[in-house]
Design a protein around this motif. Structure first.
Motif, short mmCIF file in Angstrom:
data_model
loop_
_atom_site.label_atom_id
_atom_site.label_comp_id
_atom_site.label_asym_id
_atom_site.label_seq_id
_atom_site.Cartn_x
_atom_site.Cartn_y
_atom_site.Cartn_z
N LEU A 209 3.32 -10.93 -2.41
CA LEU A 209 2.03 -11.49 -2.54
C LEU A 209 2.15 -12.88 -2.64
CD1 LEU A 209 -0.19 -8.85 -4.27
CD2 LEU A 209 -0.03 -9.18 -1.96
N TYR B 240 5.65 -12.12 -9.93
CA TYR B 240 4.61 -11.45 -10.96
C TYR B 240 4.79 -9.89 -10.39
CZ TYR B 240 1.11 -9.35 -13.61
OH TYR B 240 0.55 -8.47 -14.66
N ARG B 241 5.13 -9.01 -11.41
CA ARG B 241 5.16 -7.70 -11.21
C ARG B 241 4.35 -6.77 -12.31
NH1 ARG B 241 11.15 -6.37 -11.05
NH2 ARG B 241 10.91 -4.86 -9.45
N ALA C 80 0.98 -1.38 -0.11
CA ALA C 80 -0.01 0.09 0.20
C ALA C 80 0.71 1.23 0.00
CB ALA C 80 -0.81 -0.12 1.15
N GLY D 145 -4.08 1.47 -8.18
CA GLY D 145 -5.07 0.38 -8.34
C GLY D 145 -4.50 -0.63 -9.20
N ILE E 69 -1.47 -11.03 -9.91
CA ILE E 69 -0.70 -10.51 -8.63
C ILE E 69 -0.12 -11.40 -7.65
CG2 ILE E 69 -1.35 -7.99 -9.12
CD1 ILE E 69 -3.08 -8.43 -6.73
N SER F 115 10.28 -7.85 -5.29
CA SER F 115 10.80 -8.89 -6.03
C SER F 115 9.67 -9.51 -6.78
CB SER F 115 11.50 -9.97 -5.11
OG SER F 115 10.08 -10.14 -3.93
N LYS G 13 3.81 1.37 -1.13
CA LYS G 13 4.52 1.36 -2.51
C LYS G 13 3.51 2.00 -3.58
CE LYS G 13 6.41 -2.95 -2.35
NZ LYS G 13 7.17 -3.72 -3.24
N SER H 58 -6.69 0.08 -4.17
CA SER H 58 -6.93 -1.28 -3.93
C SER H 58 -7.32 -1.47 -2.45
CB SER H 58 -5.84 -2.14 -4.22
OG SER H 58 -5.18 -1.36 -5.56
P1 ADP Z 1 6.48 -6.48 -5.15
O1 ADP Z 1 7.47 -6.83 -4.51
O2 ADP Z 1 6.92 -6.47 -6.65
O3 ADP Z 1 5.48 -5.71 -4.59
P2 ADP Z 1 4.13 -8.41 -4.66
O4 ADP Z 1 3.88 -9.95 -4.81
O5 ADP Z 1 3.99 -7.96 -3.18
O6 ADP Z 1 5.47 -8.09 -5.37
O7 ADP Z 1 3.09 -7.55 -5.52
C1 ADP Z 1 2.94 -8.03 -6.95
C2 ADP Z 1 2.55 -6.94 -7.59
O8 ADP Z 1 1.22 -6.75 -7.42
C3 ADP Z 1 3.02 -5.71 -7.63
O9 ADP Z 1 4.29 -5.59 -8.43
C4 ADP Z 1 2.07 -4.85 -8.12
O10 ADP Z 1 1.78 -4.59 -9.42
C5 ADP Z 1 0.59 -5.40 -7.55
N1 ADP Z 1 0.24 -4.62 -6.34
C6 ADP Z 1 0.35 -4.99 -5.00
N2 ADP Z 1 -0.06 -4.63 -4.09
C7 ADP Z 1 -0.63 -3.23 -4.89
C8 ADP Z 1 -1.36 -2.42 -4.36
N3 ADP Z 1 -1.71 -2.02 -3.18
N4 ADP Z 1 -1.87 -1.43 -5.30
C9 ADP Z 1 -1.47 -1.48 -6.76
N5 ADP Z 1 -0.91 -2.48 -7.32
C10 ADP Z 1 -0.46 -3.66 -6.14
#
Ligand code: ADP
Length: 480
Positions: A441, A424-425, A379, A410, A419, A437, A381, A465
């Protein structure tokens, strides 16, 4: 397959040969003996229950049907009936011409046997079976003599002769037929097995070749299964395995690129800031502290990344287990938020936390905290300029729902399902500020799935989100 089919055909043929050719004589002998015994019983019953005329009719019928010579006499030996009579006697083995029969039409040979059988019967045995030789030695006649008894009739004697025809010629015909059957059966077995084996083995060989290409690193391969559903299923499974393999290979390549990039950037920063402290700011406390802070932040980032990778590798090897205990979720969130509040002071982030008191849950405290931290870090980030993060604990029936909400970028609907996948990014997330990384998630998903609870994300592109999960509420433990 050819070998098995031929073996199968051979075993069946040996069985048929054994039964038809070798055992035929034996079967025929036993069958005929049993048949004669049955007929004898039938005639005894007939004499007991029917009039003499009807009984003699039965005798005639039996003689015609079973090809037997039957002689019925009164108790003192006067001939009453014999069948077949004089003219058709030559049908029977041992009666090549009429002269072989005496004046009564009773064949000499049988007359002698009849005397023997009669003696046996009169000795008190009542009935007797004897095997006598026919005209030539290969021929055997089964002879039976018995006393016919009935309450309201005089006793009578019955003698029956059933020729056992020699089977050798029949066996010879059967054998020659069986040779033909054997050849045809083996030929058909060969043809069917060759046909079947090509239909089964050809697709398997093709699959093997395709699998080799896959092993060589070629992707996008489609396996073809041929005609049988099992092979088609196998081919489909292999095809989807190859797709999965390709995906995971791509992800690993991506990860390598990401990780090496993510590791390299903080390392470069650490090195350059260290150089800066050595060459420039070493003596200026304010600057030096700033630069040292950057080094510490970057080291933290590295630490987090390495920790994530370790957790993922533990998850992959299935070593992650839950250590559940009862704890207050509100307190946990509070504790986590305290560590984040430092950021609030630093860069004007706002954390709003709402909770209607204590919520005790039974779960792995450390791992649930890891999930909450991950939601909050994400959140932070992705909250954009709004910089507000709302965290809430709401009671829903017997559950408590934790949600972490931001009003940032979002997630696009087409990305929302992905996600939670490893590495996955999202495509729009390539700026250094929001580096990650792509593991966070996926770790959360594993942990929440291990708890067997519901979790998810609601997101609207451009509006923010809300990540959430639900845990069952338990009673507050007595000692806390
Ligand atoms: P990362 O370390 O890249 O954040 P995550 O597995 O935590 O890896 O998240 C995967 C992806 O999900 C992120 O790269 C981002 O694109 C999306 N994401 C996660 N949380 C949010 C959020 N709060 N708002 C928007 N996108 C999100």
């Amino acid at each position: 397959m050819v070998a098995y089919f031929i073996l199968f055909a051979t075993v069946i043929l040996i069985g048929i040969w054994g039964l038809q050719v070798v055992m035929l004589n034996y079967f025929y002998g036993t069958m005929k003996t049993n048949q004669t015994k049955e007929v004898v019983q039938e005639l005894h019953n007939s004499y007991k229950t029917k009039s003499t005329d009807r009984f003699l009719k039965d005798v005639e019928h039996v003689s015609d049907t079973y090809d037997m010579y039957i002689y019925v006499s009164s108790y003192d030996g006067t001939a009453i009936y014999f069948k077949p009579s004089g003219n058709d006697i030559s049908r029977l083995p041992g009666f090549e011409n009429e002269e072989d029969a005496n004046d009564d039409g009773v064949p000499y040979k049988y007359a002698a046997q009849i005397q023997t059988l009669r003696k046996h019967m009169l000795n008190g045995e009542g009935s007797a079976y004897v095997k006598i030789k026919g005209a030539d030695d290969s021929q055997v006649i089964l002879a039976y003599g018995g006393l016919l008894q009935s309450k309201d009739k005089e006793h009578m004697a019955i003698f029956m002769f059933s020729p056992l025809w020699p089977m050798s010629s029949t066996v010879r015909i059967l054998a020659s037929n069986l040779v033909l059957v054997t050849i045809i059966a083996l030929l058909i077995a060969c043809l069917i097995s060759v046909y079947l084996s090509t239909r089964i083995t050809r697709p398997i060989r093709k699959m093997e070749k395709t699998a080799k290409r896959l092993a060589d690193g070629e992707y996008g391969i489609v396996f073809k299964g041929g005609h049988y559903s099992e092979l088609v299923n196998l081919a489909d499974t292999l095809t989807s395995a190859s797709i999965e393999l390709e995906k995971s290979d791509m992800m690993h390549k991506d990860l390598m690129a990401n990780v090496s990039h993510d590791l390299k950037t903080p390392l470069t920063m650490i090195k350059s800031y260290a150089e800066m402290i050595r060459d420039l700011s070493g003596d200026i406390p304010e600057k030096r502290n700033q630069h040292l802070q950057v080094i510490m932040d970057e080291a933290d980032r590295l630490n987090g990344l390495v920790n994530d990778m370790l957790t993922v590798s533990r998850l992959q090897s299935g070593k992650l287990t839950l250590e559940a205990s009862d704890f207050d979720l509100t307190e946990s969130v509070d504790n986590i938020l305290n560590t984040y509040r430092v950021k609030e002071l630093d860069s004007s982030y706002t954390f709003n936390f709402e909770s209607a008191g204590e919520f005790y849950v039974h779960a792995d405290k450390e791992k649930i905290q890891q999930v909450i931290s991950n939601f909050i870090t994400n959140a932070l980030k992705f909250c954009g300029d709004d910089k507000t993060i709302n965290i809430s604990l709401i009671k829903k029936g017997r559950m408590v729902e934790l949600s972490v909400e931001d009003h940032g970028s979002g997630i696009a609907p087409e990305e929302i399902d992905h996600i939670w996948e490893r590495y996955y990014r999202s495509s729009s997330n390539m700026v250094r500020e929001t580096e990650g990384s792509g593991l966070g998630l996926s770790i959360c998903k594993e942990i929440l799935s291990l708890h067997k609870i519901q979790f998810g994300v609601d997101s609207t592109l451009g509006q923010g989100s809300r990540f959430w999960f639900q845990l069952p509420i338990v009673k507050k433990p007595v000692n806390s």
